[in-house]
Design a protein around this motif. Structure first.
Motif, short mmCIF file in Angstrom:
data_model
loop_
_atom_site.label_atom_id
_atom_site.label_comp_id
_atom_site.label_asym_id
_atom_site.label_seq_id
_atom_site.Cartn_x
_atom_site.Cartn_y
_atom_site.Cartn_z
N LYS A 72 12.74 32.42 33.37
CA LYS A 72 12.60 32.19 34.82
C LYS A 72 11.15 32.15 35.31
O LYS A 72 10.88 31.59 36.35
CB LYS A 72 13.39 33.23 35.61
CG LYS A 72 12.82 34.61 35.61
CD LYS A 72 13.64 35.54 36.50
CE LYS A 72 13.00 36.90 36.59
NZ LYS A 72 13.72 37.77 37.49
N ASN A 73 10.22 32.69 34.55
CA ASN A 73 8.83 32.76 34.97
C ASN A 73 8.12 31.43 34.70
O ASN A 73 8.07 30.97 33.55
CB ASN A 73 8.12 33.92 34.25
CG ASN A 73 6.71 34.12 34.70
OD1 ASN A 73 5.85 33.27 34.48
ND2 ASN A 73 6.45 35.26 35.32
N TYR A 74 7.55 30.83 35.75
CA TYR A 74 6.91 29.51 35.63
C TYR A 74 5.76 29.52 34.61
O TYR A 74 5.68 28.64 33.76
CB TYR A 74 6.41 29.05 37.00
CG TYR A 74 5.64 27.76 36.93
CD1 TYR A 74 6.31 26.54 36.75
CD2 TYR A 74 4.25 27.74 37.04
CE1 TYR A 74 5.61 25.36 36.67
CE2 TYR A 74 3.55 26.54 36.96
CZ TYR A 74 4.23 25.36 36.78
OH TYR A 74 3.53 24.18 36.68
N LYS A 75 4.88 30.53 34.69
CA LYS A 75 3.73 30.60 33.76
C LYS A 75 4.20 30.71 32.32
O LYS A 75 3.65 30.09 31.42
CB LYS A 75 2.87 31.83 34.09
CG LYS A 75 1.63 31.58 34.86
CD LYS A 75 0.88 32.89 34.99
CE LYS A 75 -0.56 32.63 35.30
NZ LYS A 75 -1.30 33.85 35.59
N ILE A 76 5.22 31.53 32.11
CA ILE A 76 5.73 31.73 30.75
C ILE A 76 6.44 30.48 30.25
O ILE A 76 6.34 30.12 29.08
CB ILE A 76 6.60 33.00 30.68
CG1 ILE A 76 5.75 34.24 31.04
CG2 ILE A 76 7.22 33.17 29.31
CD1 ILE A 76 6.51 35.53 31.18
N THR A 77 7.11 29.76 31.14
CA THR A 77 7.76 28.50 30.76
C THR A 77 6.70 27.49 30.28
O THR A 77 6.92 26.78 29.30
CB THR A 77 8.56 27.92 31.95
OG1 THR A 77 9.52 28.89 32.36
CG2 THR A 77 9.28 26.65 31.57
N LYS A 78 5.57 27.44 30.96
CA LYS A 78 4.47 26.57 30.52
C LYS A 78 3.98 26.98 29.13
O LYS A 78 3.66 26.14 28.30
CB LYS A 78 3.33 26.60 31.54
CG LYS A 78 3.62 25.79 32.79
CD LYS A 78 2.52 25.86 33.81
CE LYS A 78 1.23 25.31 33.29
NZ LYS A 78 0.14 25.30 34.29
N LEU A 79 3.92 28.28 28.89
CA LEU A 79 3.50 28.80 27.59
C LEU A 79 4.49 28.36 26.50
O LEU A 79 4.08 27.95 25.40
CB LEU A 79 3.41 30.33 27.64
CG LEU A 79 3.09 31.04 26.33
CD1 LEU A 79 1.66 30.76 25.91
CD2 LEU A 79 3.31 32.55 26.49
#
Length: 180
Positions: A72-79
């Motif tokens: 659910k976390n946008y930054k982590i999804t980019k990672l």
């Protein structure tokens, strides 16, 4: 962090410093995939609370057919996208979503499900309850749970059979076989 075995062995897994992110340690990942090795080839996997995507990357490296990641976390999804770009594969799908909400709406079926939520919450029991009620699991699947070692409040349905259990340092690792 790196992929520990398989066709992508040694490939870097990028991570970030984040209070929420709790990547599976190399020791725990090694134990888990030693247990899964006889089963993982050509399987379809679901990675709830995907974090870095480490469990999915390791699954594909060991010839899983496809992985679905929920984060659910946008930054982590980019990672996660960066980590998958590093291995150049198309056999994955990432959903930026809450794992519990996504599973409630999902109709796809999976062979192996990874449940590794942030510690000190009730996410595991919520997902187990949804899996018990829904028909998103195939005839026989494996559910892999990673939690803190003192978590004795996991409510396991009657048709779930403990296959493997290991406590290492501060982590408890459980694999259940579900026969429908």
């Amino acid at each position: 962090m790196k992929i520990i075995s398989g066709i992508y062995k040694g490939k870097k897994i990028y991570t970030i410093k984040n209070k929420i992110l709790k990547p599976t340690t190399s020791i725990i990942k090694k134990i888990l995939f030693e247990w899964l090795n006889p089963f993982i080839k050509n399987k379809i996997c679901l990675d709830c609370f995907a974090g870095t995507g480490s469990l999915s990357l390791e699954s594909l490296s060991r010839k899983a057919k496809h992985v679905t990641l929920i984060e659910k976390n946008y930054k982590i999804t980019k990672l996660i996208k960066k980590n998958f770009k590093n291995i150049k594969t198309k056999y994955f799908k990432i959903y930026k979503n809450n794992s519990i909400k996504w599973i409630k709406k999902n109709k796809k079926q999976f062979d192996i499900i990874f449940i590794d939520p942030p510690y000190n919450n009730n996410y595991i029991n919520n997902i187990i309850q949804i899996l018990k009620e829904k028909k998103i699991i195939k005839k026989q699947i494996l559910v892999c749970i990673e939690t803190f070692k003192n978590n004795n409040n996991i409510f396991i349905p009657k048709k779930w059979f403990l296959y493997k259990k290991k406590i290492k340092n501060s982590t408890k690792l459980l694999i259940y076989i579900i026969n429908n």
